[in-house]
Each structure stands twice: as C-alpha cells, then as structure tokens.
Design a protein around this motif. Sequence first.
Motif, short mmCIF file in Angstrom:
data_model
loop_
_atom_site.label_atom_id
_atom_site.label_comp_id
_atom_site.label_asym_id
_atom_site.label_seq_id
_atom_site.Cartn_x
_atom_site.Cartn_y
_atom_site.Cartn_z
N THR A 1 24.59 -20.83 7.75
CA THR A 1 23.96 -19.75 8.51
C THR A 1 22.49 -19.62 8.16
O THR A 1 21.64 -19.46 9.05
N MET A 2 22.18 -19.66 6.88
CA MET A 2 20.80 -19.71 6.41
C MET A 2 20.61 -21.10 5.80
O MET A 2 21.07 -21.36 4.69
N PRO A 3 19.95 -22.01 6.52
CA PRO A 3 19.89 -23.41 6.09
C PRO A 3 19.24 -23.64 4.74
O PRO A 3 19.46 -24.68 4.12
N PHE A 4 18.45 -22.68 4.26
CA PHE A 4 17.78 -22.85 2.98
C PHE A 4 18.68 -22.48 1.80
O PHE A 4 18.26 -22.58 0.64
N LEU A 5 19.92 -22.05 2.07
CA LEU A 5 20.88 -21.74 1.02
C LEU A 5 22.02 -22.75 1.06
O LEU A 5 22.33 -23.34 2.09
N ALA A 6 22.68 -22.91 -0.08
CA ALA A 6 23.88 -23.74 -0.13
C ALA A 6 24.99 -23.12 0.71
O ALA A 6 25.04 -21.89 0.90
N ASP A 7 25.89 -23.94 1.21
CA ASP A 7 26.97 -23.44 2.04
C ASP A 7 27.86 -22.44 1.31
O ASP A 7 28.40 -21.52 1.92
N ASP A 8 28.02 -22.62 -0.02
CA ASP A 8 28.94 -21.75 -0.75
C ASP A 8 28.30 -20.45 -1.23
O ASP A 8 28.97 -19.63 -1.86
N ASP B 1 20.87 -6.78 13.98
CA ASP B 1 20.54 -8.05 13.33
C ASP B 1 20.23 -7.71 11.87
O ASP B 1 19.10 -7.46 11.48
N HIS B 2 21.29 -7.67 11.10
CA HIS B 2 21.27 -7.27 9.69
C HIS B 2 21.50 -8.54 8.87
O HIS B 2 22.49 -9.24 9.08
N PHE B 3 20.60 -8.86 7.95
CA PHE B 3 20.73 -10.14 7.26
C PHE B 3 20.23 -10.03 5.83
O PHE B 3 19.44 -9.17 5.48
N GLY B 4 20.72 -10.95 5.00
CA GLY B 4 20.29 -11.02 3.61
C GLY B 4 21.47 -11.22 2.68
O GLY B 4 22.46 -11.86 3.02
N LEU B 5 21.34 -10.65 1.49
CA LEU B 5 22.40 -10.64 0.49
C LEU B 5 22.82 -9.20 0.26
O LEU B 5 22.11 -8.27 0.64
N ASN B 6 23.96 -9.02 -0.38
CA ASN B 6 24.37 -7.65 -0.69
C ASN B 6 23.28 -6.93 -1.49
O ASN B 6 22.77 -7.44 -2.47
N HIS B 7 22.92 -5.75 -1.03
CA HIS B 7 21.86 -4.93 -1.62
C HIS B 7 20.50 -5.63 -1.60
O HIS B 7 19.63 -5.32 -2.41
N LEU B 8 20.35 -6.56 -0.66
CA LEU B 8 19.06 -7.22 -0.46
C LEU B 8 19.01 -7.61 1.03
O LEU B 8 19.00 -8.78 1.38
N THR B 9 18.99 -6.59 1.89
CA THR B 9 19.10 -6.84 3.32
C THR B 9 17.97 -6.17 4.10
O THR B 9 17.32 -5.23 3.63
N TRP B 10 17.77 -6.73 5.30
CA TRP B 10 16.79 -6.19 6.24
C TRP B 10 17.46 -6.04 7.60
O TRP B 10 18.38 -6.80 7.93
N ILE B 11 16.98 -5.11 8.40
CA ILE B 11 17.40 -4.98 9.79
C ILE B 11 16.19 -5.31 10.65
O ILE B 11 15.19 -4.61 10.64
N ALA C 1 19.00 -16.19 13.95
CA ALA C 1 17.66 -16.72 14.11
C ALA C 1 17.09 -17.11 12.75
O ALA C 1 17.52 -16.58 11.71
N PRO C 2 16.10 -18.02 12.72
CA PRO C 2 15.48 -18.40 11.45
C PRO C 2 14.92 -17.19 10.71
O PRO C 2 14.48 -16.21 11.33
N VAL C 3 14.92 -17.28 9.40
CA VAL C 3 14.44 -16.20 8.55
C VAL C 3 13.00 -16.49 8.14
O VAL C 3 12.67 -17.62 7.74
N SER C 4 12.15 -15.48 8.21
CA SER C 4 10.75 -15.62 7.81
C SER C 4 10.65 -15.99 6.34
O SER C 4 11.46 -15.55 5.52
#
Length: 418
Positions: free
Chosen positions: A325-332, A189-199, A352-355
């Motif tokens: 995928t992350m509802p707090f971000l724009a689709d694009d 479960d790896h998520f975030g932005l490029n070079h700004l990710t968490w597992i 899953a929702p992001v903290s």
Amino acid sequence: MKLTVVGGGSTYTPELVDGIARLRDRLPVTELVLVDPDASRLPLVGGVATRIMAAHGHPAKVRWTTDLDDGVAGAGAVLLQLRVGGQAARNRDETWPLECGCVGQETTGAGGLAKALRTVPVVLDIAERVRALAAPDAWIVDFTNPVGIVTRALLDAGHRAVGLCNVAIGFQRRFAKQFGVAPESVTMDHFGLNHLTWIRGVQVDGREVLAQSLAEHVEEISEEIEMPVPLIKQLGMIPSYYLRYYYQHDVVVEELRHKPSRASAVADMERQLLEMYADPTLDHKPELLAKRGGAFYSEAAVNLLASLVAGTGDVQVANVRNNGTMPFLADDAVIEVPAVIGADGAAPLPMAPVSPLQAGLIAHVTAYEQLALEAAVHGGRGRVFEAMLAHPLIGQYDRADRLTDLLLSENKDFLAWI
C-alpha cells in the motif's frame, strides 16, 4: 457468538458494552465474558455491564472471570484492551523520559517503548490461549496500545488479528456533525501508522470537503488537536493529535514538566468511575466516562467485529499489513488506513502516493517499531538501545543510552529477561 474482553475490568468496558447493547442488530452476541486478573474490579464493572445490557433488553448472558482459559474457551471473538502494570506503570512511562529532555507519553518515545516491552509478551501468551481454546475461526481485535506494534506482533505469530484505534472514527463523527449528515456518509483519506496519521481528504456523499472544513473551522480544529493554525494550513491536512509530540516536541516537554501526568488524572477518574459502577441502580455509562478517553470506541469495535464475523466487505480504518500500500515500507509493516473488512480479515485499499514530508516520518517510525518488536520478543539491552536510538524523538547516543538504563530500571519487575 461468545465475545470475550480481556482487560474486561477496565473502566472503559461500559463504553464497549453500551455499544454492544445498542448495536445488537449488527453483532449477534449471545454471551459476553469479561476477563481480568483484578478480582476486585470485576464485580463492579461486570455489574454495571449486566445492567446496561438489561436496560437495552439485550438477551446475552454476561459473566466475568479471572480465569483466562475459561474466558476464551469457545469464543468467536476476543477483544484485547489490557494495560500491563496499570496506571502506576503508565505514570512512570510519562515521567522518567522527562529526565532526559524527552517527551513522556504512553504510546510513543521512550515511554511507548517501555509499554511495548511490557505488553507484547503478555499479549502473545494470551493469543496462544485463544488459538488453543477459542473457536477455530475466532478473531482477535487489538485495542491495546501501542496498537501498531502489538498488532504486528500478533500477525507475525500467525494469529487472526486486526488492530483498532478510535482516532479515525472520532474525526468521522466530527465531520458528520459539521455537515449535518449520517456518519456513514463520511469517508476519509486517513493514512499513516497508529498514532501517527494524517487526514488529507474528506468526502461527504462523494463530495470533497476538507478544504472547506479547514477554511471554516481551522481554529476549532487547531484547538482540538493542540497544534498551531499556521502548521495545519501549511500541511493542508489534519494531523492526529499525537503528531504534536513530533512537530512540537520541546514545547510539549516543557508543558509536561509543569503539570501532573495524564496517568494521575486518569487514575483519579478511574476511582470515581469505580465508585459509580458500585451503585446498583446505575444502568448506563456515566458522563464522566467521556473524559476518560476512547470516544466512539464502542462503535468502532462493534462495527469491526460485526464486519469480520459477517464478512460484509465494507470499508473501515484499521491497523493492517502494508502489503504494498505504501511502496516505501516493507509488506509486513503494519499501517493504519481504510481497509475492506471481510471474513478473511482486513485488506487495505489502494491509496495515492504519500508526500516525502509524511513518508519520511512514517518510514522512520516504522523502522523503530520493527526494532521495538524485536526487543519485546527477544529481550536484551542491546535491542532496547537500538530501538531507542532509532526513534526520531530520541536519536542521540548519550540520550538513548541513559534512557535505556532508566527503562530497564523502571521495568525490571515486568521484563523476565532482565
């Protein structure tokens, strides 16, 4: 399939070629073309690439050229791994931000913005040549930093593109080794932005093992990502190495002020590697290449390309449109998450929702990336300043103003609109 590597004169290239040669059953390459404007490097890198392919008995034709149109004509896939301005520009990106007390780094902060401004226009020009000359269904795979911004630029312009980073596959291989399983048995479960990710989750054959891994190996993980054990325990997840620029910004600035830049070290390694590549007997990637960075890059690139071409529908971590995928971000927005890779591209899996602890930073950096892309595409000091002001590592008027002037001065030879 004809595969073209733009930036093929990079010392990274033998790592990629090694993967193409070893994984020939996954990716049916019949012709490999290395494109690079540096005519002095191409014969060295192309020569060792040819020998690596031959040593593995791979039948593909290998050639190299400085002519982009020739390189991309008829290609089924184009991989981008270029660095506008070379290591010299990177060295400046890593040093002038320190004058304002900000981290000097090639993918984030003011230095990362400079790289984006230099890179996006060049990549978009290359992509237009791909659109005009490559096969109609050709894919562009971007490994060029900053990957998130560059991939968004390509997608916004309507190109068939997916962004790629080796951070996720590196962690996957690490966990596979720790638990004594094949890499394919490990999902994350790896998520975030490029070079700004968490597992925040690791599964081995469906069994969740992240808590066990942290309990048994947190000191080792701490050393690898250069962040304190208490921080990792507090998060309960593994942040990527690049998050140290956010979580320990001032500490990193002091470190960078008292040691040579990473670019200078890489430039020295590149000189050594090119000397090795000149050896007509060298037919494998040298051990020194592992220190250059980009571990498991070849596997990540081959796996992604193979799945795009064959439409396999397997799951890989890639840089793709958010699309809810992350509802707090724009689709694009472009995010880095596990995605289903098929003939129509990469589609992010539901997550899953992001903290709020992670969501706030993700949203902040996404806003910066949008402004950075606007500055890269349209130019203008005001746009550059707004991107500086929006970046969470800058965010103060006086500092953003001074950094904007420094960036424009340092990059006047690369930005046509200045």
